[in-house]
Design an enzyme around this catalytic site. Structure first.
Site, PDB file in Angstrom:
ATOM      1  N   LYS A  79     -80.500 -32.574 -71.118  1.00 50.93           N
ATOM      2  CA  LYS A  79     -80.141 -31.157 -71.123  1.00 50.93           C
ATOM      3  C   LYS A  79     -81.192 -30.317 -71.855  1.00 50.93           C
ATOM      4  O   LYS A  79     -81.598 -29.239 -71.409  1.00 50.93           O
ATOM      5  CB  LYS A  79     -78.762 -30.986 -71.782  1.00 50.93           C
ATOM      6  CG  LYS A  79     -78.353 -29.574 -72.089  1.00 50.93           C
ATOM      7  CD  LYS A  79     -78.259 -28.745 -70.811  1.00 50.93           C
ATOM      8  CE  LYS A  79     -78.162 -27.272 -71.116  1.00 50.93           C
ATOM      9  NZ  LYS A  79     -76.842 -26.754 -71.241  1.00 50.93           N
ATOM     10  N   CYS A  90     -78.938 -20.219 -74.667  1.00 50.64           N
ATOM     11  CA  CYS A  90     -79.311 -21.570 -74.206  1.00 50.64           C
ATOM     12  C   CYS A  90     -80.822 -21.768 -74.261  1.00 50.64           C
ATOM     13  O   CYS A  90     -81.336 -22.519 -75.079  1.00 50.64           O
ATOM     14  CB  CYS A  90     -78.832 -21.777 -72.778  1.00 50.64           C
ATOM     15  SG  CYS A  90     -77.113 -21.351 -72.573  1.00 50.64           S
TER      16      CYS A  90
HETATM   17  N1  SAJ Z   1     -86.114 -15.324 -67.589  1.00 50.64           N
HETATM   18  C1  SAJ Z   1     -87.374 -14.762 -67.463  1.00 50.64           C
HETATM   19  N2  SAJ Z   1     -88.141 -15.098 -66.381  1.00 50.64           N
HETATM   20  C2  SAJ Z   1     -87.694 -15.969 -65.428  1.00 50.64           C
HETATM   21  C3  SAJ Z   1     -86.422 -16.547 -65.565  1.00 50.64           C
HETATM   22  C4  SAJ Z   1     -85.642 -16.199 -66.665  1.00 50.64           C
HETATM   23  O1  SAJ Z   1     -87.821 -13.969 -68.307  1.00 50.64           O
HETATM   24  O2  SAJ Z   1     -88.449 -16.216 -64.465  1.00 50.64           O
HETATM   25  C5  SAJ Z   1     -85.294 -14.988 -68.759  1.00 50.64           C
HETATM   26  C6  SAJ Z   1     -83.978 -14.268 -68.407  1.00 50.64           C
HETATM   27  O3  SAJ Z   1     -84.185 -12.895 -68.254  1.00 50.64           O
HETATM   28  C7  SAJ Z   1     -83.114 -14.605 -69.606  1.00 50.64           C
HETATM   29  C8  SAJ Z   1     -83.589 -16.011 -69.977  1.00 50.64           C
HETATM   30  O4  SAJ Z   1     -84.849 -16.182 -69.367  1.00 50.64           O
HETATM   31  O5  SAJ Z   1     -83.384 -13.725 -70.680  1.00 50.64           O
HETATM   32  C9  SAJ Z   1     -82.674 -17.130 -69.548  1.00 50.64           C
HETATM   33  O6  SAJ Z   1     -82.111 -16.895 -68.279  1.00 50.64           O
HETATM   34  P1  SAJ Z   1     -81.895 -18.003 -67.155  1.00 50.64           P
HETATM   35  O7  SAJ Z   1     -81.243 -17.355 -66.003  1.00 50.64           O
HETATM   36  O8  SAJ Z   1     -83.163 -18.713 -66.872  1.00 50.64           O
HETATM   37  O9  SAJ Z   1     -80.962 -19.111 -67.832  1.00 50.64           O
HETATM   38  P2  SAJ Z   1     -79.554 -19.075 -68.630  1.00 50.64           P
HETATM   39  O10 SAJ Z   1     -79.871 -19.056 -70.089  1.00 50.64           O
HETATM   40  O11 SAJ Z   1     -78.622 -18.061 -68.113  1.00 50.64           O
HETATM   41  O12 SAJ Z   1     -78.949 -20.524 -68.216  1.00 50.64           O
HETATM   42  C10 SAJ Z   1     -79.711 -21.696 -68.499  1.00 50.64           C
HETATM   43  C11 SAJ Z   1     -79.752 -22.579 -67.229  1.00 50.64           C
HETATM   44  N3  SAJ Z   1     -80.747 -23.619 -67.406  1.00 50.64           N
HETATM   45  C12 SAJ Z   1     -81.735 -23.847 -66.476  1.00 50.64           C
HETATM   46  O13 SAJ Z   1     -81.850 -23.168 -65.487  1.00 50.64           O
HETATM   47  C13 SAJ Z   1     -82.648 -24.994 -66.748  1.00 50.64           C
HETATM   48  C14 SAJ Z   1     -78.380 -23.183 -66.964  1.00 50.64           C
HETATM   49  O14 SAJ Z   1     -78.413 -24.099 -65.887  1.00 50.64           O
HETATM   50  C15 SAJ Z   1     -77.861 -23.898 -68.232  1.00 50.64           C
HETATM   51  O15 SAJ Z   1     -76.563 -24.476 -68.029  1.00 50.64           O
HETATM   52  C16 SAJ Z   1     -77.759 -22.860 -69.327  1.00 50.64           C
HETATM   53  O16 SAJ Z   1     -79.107 -22.376 -69.591  1.00 50.64           O
HETATM   54  C17 SAJ Z   1     -77.156 -23.519 -70.558  1.00 50.64           C
HETATM   55  O17 SAJ Z   1     -75.934 -23.354 -70.768  1.00 50.64           O
HETATM   56  O18 SAJ Z   1     -77.859 -24.244 -71.247  1.00 50.64           O
END
Ligand code: SAJ
Length: 440
Positions: free
Chosen positions: A239, A293
């Site tokens: 994870k 996360c």
């Molecule tokens: N973000 C960027 N650029 C990107 C993608 C995301 O700046 O290209 C930023 C988003 O704006 C946000 C942050 O990253 O601030 C995180 O967003 P996210 O949509 O990537 O992820 P989370 O935190 O909502 O959910 C993640 C997921 N993990 C992965 O995709 C590997 C989810 O599957 C997990 O279950 C979750 O963390 C968790 O609970 O750990």
């Protein structure tokens, strides 16, 4: 069921209905993971007791209502409570399966994991655990935490047979009367939790092999994706690795955006073109990485191997420094005006949700306002009042037309659906800082 095929909510899967109806599950923590999991299990026929320290959450769930925003969750909770299979309480009770789904934050001062909620939940269930029970840690946790749960349980309950770590011995036969202890990290994406809870593959790691098998059998009763079986340390690390992978890749995009600004290159066009290469997939830059996360979990790896986790630590630092870079751009733009009005669009940590936890947008707005860069307006369609971090400073929460009318500088911080359709003419003669690249 075919592995990987999505399961319909409410459809039977493998365990005979009669057995499931007898099984009791106690879910510790009714947040973004615990409440959807408890409700899903209840609709699958388990008798579920959800436990939380928040009296308001317990009360609203018992009335069939939800205290968090997640698409479809309100309907699921209503039906789970209505069926009589889900109830909430502030105290745990005896059960066949215990699931720990409590928060595991990092301490702000030193980025070390804060595991006190897991210890408290383990202490709370300890008097109720009985031979043959299954205890599952679902909270994202540093490596060895599941073993720590096992240790704490055996200290509190020396009368029970609590397994010690064994690795791949292949002895999956359970000791008579043993307790089973396993880790199965949640992997769901906020905004798509209900679908991903069922569809995603799950990694189940046991403290011993018998625990891994017992936990896998439980997940196969309600997960449509594959259930992959391993030891608890591998499941914990898996994870962390998933979220650190994403963090490192976002850091690459964020670093590129800063380099491109210096070189006067449009980073969005650059990434679009680079991604035409068949083996390149650069992620999207932004104002920083938020949420509870991705901005947190990589620190668990750094904390357990500080001298080796150099790339992972640097990625965290790059992403954490991006809000300062945005504030600096706002400062330089605002200096062109005598009495600048700065409109900041969006506060949540990502698009189309109301979750402001660890949001870089909140941090940026706080700095813009407290450093006196100008009159600060905020638009956030998903909230009705400002969060505590902004409540006592000079920030006005306004609607989008008001902000666009009054602003000299427009800072786009979140790519909410409402902001995508802003007419370009309304931005003319304003300085636009688009941290998400939606208006280029
Ligand atoms: N973000 C960027 N650029 C990107 C993608 C995301 O700046 O290209 C930023 C988003 O704006 C946000 C942050 O990253 O601030 C995180 O967003 P996210 O949509 O990537 O992820 P989370 O935190 O909502 O959910 C993640 C997921 N993990 C992965 O995709 C590997 C989810 O599957 C997990 O279950 C979750 O963390 C968790 O609970 O750990």
């Amino acid at each position: 069921m075919t592995p990987g095929a999505p399961a319909e909510l409410g459809s039977p899967i493998t365990l005979p209905e009669a057995k499931r109806m007898r099984e009791q599950v106690c879910v510790m923590g009714l947040g973004y993971i615990g409440l959807p999991t408890a409700s899903l299990l209840a609709t699958k026929g388990y008798r579920v007791l959800g436990v939380d320290v928040n009296a308001h959450a317990v009360d609203s769930i018992n009335h069939g209502n939800v205290h968090i925003v997640e698409p479809g969750l309100d309907i699921l909770v209503k039906s789970a409570v209505g069926s009589g299979n889900l109830s909430a309480s502030m105290e745990p009770a005896p059960a066949d399966v215990f699931i720990l789904a409590v928060p595991t934050p990092v301490r702000h001062e030193d980025h070390e994991p804060e595991l006190s909620y897991i210890d408290e939940a383990t202490e709370a269930i300890a008097p109720h655990v009985a031979p043959g029970n299954l205890v599952i840690l679902e909270s994202t946790s540093p490596v060895r935490t599941t073993e720590q749960v096992a240790r704490l349980l055996s200290e509190r309950r020396p009368d029970l047979k609590i397994p010690q770590r064994t690795r791949g011995t292949g002895h999956t036969d359970a000791e008579p009367d043993q307790v089973f202890i396993a880790h199965c990290p949640e992997r769901v994406l906020p905004g798509q939790i209900l679908r991903e809870l069922v569809d995603n593959d799950r990694v189940v790691g046991g403290v011993d092999d018998a625990s891994a098998q017992r936990a896998a059998e439980f997940y196969r009763t309600f997960v449509g994706g594959q259930v992959l079986v391993t030891d608890s340390r591998t499941a914990e690390m898996c994870k962390l690795v998933e979220n650190a992978f994403r963090d490192v890749n976002i850091a690459y995009a964020n670093e590129l955006s800063i380099i491109c600004e210096q070189l006067d290159i449009n980073v969005w066009e650059l990434i679009e073109f680079a991604n035409r290469h068949p083996r390149v997939n650069v992620l999207r830059p932004g104002p920083g990485v938020g949420g509870h996360c991705i901005a947190v979990d990589p620190w668990f790896i750094v904390s357990s191997a500080p001298e080796h986790a150099r790339l992972i630590r640097t990625a965290r630092e790059v992403n954490d420094s991006k809000p300062c870079f945005v504030v600096e751009s706002v400062r330089q733009s605002a200096e062109r005006y005598k009495e600048p009005v700065i409109a900041c669009l969006g506060l949540s940590f990502k698009a189309d949700i109301d979750d402001l936890r660890e949001s870089p947008a909140v941090e940026i707005v706080r700095h813009v306002a407290t450093e006196g860069l100008g009159t600060t307006l905020v638009v956030e369609p998903h909230i009705r009042s400002l969060p505590p971090a902004l409540a006592d400073i000079d920030v006005e929460l306004v609607d989008l037309p008001t902000a666009l009318k009054r602003a000299d500088v427009v800072v786009l911080l979140v790519d909410h659906r409402e902001f995508l359709s802003v007419e370009r003419e309304t931005l003319l003669r304003k300085v636009v800082i688009d941290t998400r690249g939606i208006w280029r």
